[in-house]
Design a protein around this motif. Structure first.
Motif, PDB file in Angstrom:
ATOM      1  N   UNK A 134      12.544   1.732  12.956  1.00  0.00           N
ATOM      2  CA  UNK A 134      13.485   2.848  12.818  1.00  0.00           C
ATOM      3  C   UNK A 134      13.809   3.474  14.169  1.00  0.00           C
ATOM      4  N   UNK A 135      14.972   4.110  14.237  1.00  0.00           N
ATOM      5  CA  UNK A 135      15.397   4.800  15.450  1.00  0.00           C
ATOM      6  C   UNK A 135      15.864   6.211  15.094  1.00  0.00           C
ATOM      7  N   UNK A 136      15.487   7.183  15.933  1.00  0.00           N
ATOM      8  CA  UNK A 136      15.870   8.580  15.751  1.00  0.00           C
ATOM      9  C   UNK A 136      16.744   8.992  16.935  1.00  0.00           C
ATOM     10  N   UNK A 137      17.907   9.563  16.650  1.00  0.00           N
ATOM     11  CA  UNK A 137      18.851   9.970  17.693  1.00  0.00           C
ATOM     12  C   UNK A 137      19.326  11.391  17.409  1.00  0.00           C
ATOM     13  N   UNK A 138      19.019  12.307  18.322  1.00  0.00           N
ATOM     14  CA  UNK A 138      19.430  13.700  18.184  1.00  0.00           C
ATOM     15  C   UNK A 138      20.567  13.957  19.171  1.00  0.00           C
ATOM     16  N   UNK A 146      23.156  12.632  23.921  1.00  0.00           N
ATOM     17  CA  UNK A 146      21.889  12.381  23.244  1.00  0.00           C
ATOM     18  C   UNK A 146      20.810  13.229  23.914  1.00  0.00           C
ATOM     19  N   UNK A 147      20.144  14.073  23.138  1.00  0.00           N
ATOM     20  CA  UNK A 147      19.104  14.955  23.668  1.00  0.00           C
ATOM     21  C   UNK A 147      17.707  14.401  23.422  1.00  0.00           C
ATOM     22  N   UNK A 148      17.569  13.621  22.346  1.00  0.00           N
ATOM     23  CA  UNK A 148      16.257  13.081  21.965  1.00  0.00           C
ATOM     24  C   UNK A 148      16.497  11.727  21.323  1.00  0.00           C
ATOM     25  N   UNK A 149      15.717  10.741  21.734  1.00  0.00           N
ATOM     26  CA  UNK A 149      15.900   9.400  21.193  1.00  0.00           C
ATOM     27  C   UNK A 149      14.575   8.652  21.223  1.00  0.00           C
ATOM     28  N   UNK A 150      14.133   8.173  20.062  1.00  0.00           N
ATOM     29  CA  UNK A 150      12.931   7.329  19.989  1.00  0.00           C
ATOM     30  C   UNK A 150      13.192   6.207  18.996  1.00  0.00           C
ATOM     31  N   UNK A 151      12.667   5.039  19.295  1.00  0.00           N
ATOM     32  CA  UNK A 151      12.844   3.908  18.391  1.00  0.00           C
ATOM     33  C   UNK A 151      11.648   2.977  18.478  1.00  0.00           C
ATOM     34  N   UNK A 152      11.370   2.301  17.376  1.00  0.00           N
ATOM     35  CA  UNK A 152      10.261   1.368  17.387  1.00  0.00           C
ATOM     36  C   UNK A 152       9.814   0.989  15.995  1.00  0.00           C
TER      37      UNK A 152
END
Length: 230
Positions: A134-138, A146-152
């Protein structure tokens, strides 16, 4: 020989610690724009589901609000937002991922919109694991940055260990119990574990005691891989 092994182990430990310190990540290093923009209100967009599990979208959407509130943000009720998004034919977040988000600022008063992309959701009964990619994009609703981004990839371990020493029989009992546990695992709980793991890195919002004070808090990688207990 023992002294040699000792010195080798000490040297390896020193190198490991030095590497960890030199590559130490902090929230400010990972997400500097969170500290300049200081967003308060978050609109959770319906997740983008690329899996064959049609319900995965709901698992994540319904479990996103609590961890964000606990981080100190004002979160627009997903249930109220869902009705309005559907009435405006805006339920498909894919249409807005790379579009101008200013309308969400005007209509909802949201400073940022949180997009999630579910790439895989697989459940292994024999392996007692639910695996999610999953990936999270704020994204800012004013600048579209994009202020915040994590994926994995995360594995939610649903294994059961009886704690006994029953030999082969004990192993078989544990395997059977784990299979049942995985089959009955509340998928919303699994999604919530993923959300908690990923959003733990999010800098604290205005309603949290560490707001604008957690710049030096250790952070995980923007790309992650790990296992979380159910």
């Amino acid at each position: 020989m023992k002294k040699y092994i000792y010195f080798v182990l000490v040297a390896m430990l020193f190198v490991s610690c030095a590497t960890s310190m030199s590559t130490g990540l902090t929230r400010e290093k990972n997400y500097p724009k969170m500290y300049t923009d200081k967003p308060l209100t978050i609109l959770v967009m319906p997740p983008i589901n690329k899996t064959v599990n049609v319900e995965a979208k709901e698992y994540f959407y319904t479990s996103m609000m609590i961890p964000l509130c606990e981080k100190g943000y004002y979160v627009i009720s997903p249930f109220l937002a869902m009705d309005l998004l559907k009435s405006e034919s805006a339920y498909d977040s894919e249409l807005f991922m790379n579009a101008n988000l200013s309308s969400f600022n005007k209509v909802f008063g949201a400073d940022v919109a949180l997009f999630t992309v579910i790439n895989t959701w697989s459940k292994s009964t024999l392996g007692n694991v639910i695996t999610v990619d999953i990936e999270y994009i704020l994204k800012s609703t004013t600048s579209n940055e994009i202020l915040f981004n994590r994926k994995g990839k995360l594995s939610v371990d649903t294994g059961v260990n009886s704690g006994g020493n029953g030999g082969l029989l004990g192993v078989l009992v544990d395997m059977a119990a784990s299979a049942i546990n995985t089959a009955l695992t509340d998928k919303v709980i699994a999604a919530r574990r993923c959300n908690n793991y990923v959003l733990h890195d999010l800098p604290d919002g205005r309603y949290a005691p560490m707001f604008d004070k957690d710049q030096n808090v250790s952070a995980g990688g923007i790309e992650f891989s790990g296992t979380v207990a159910q």
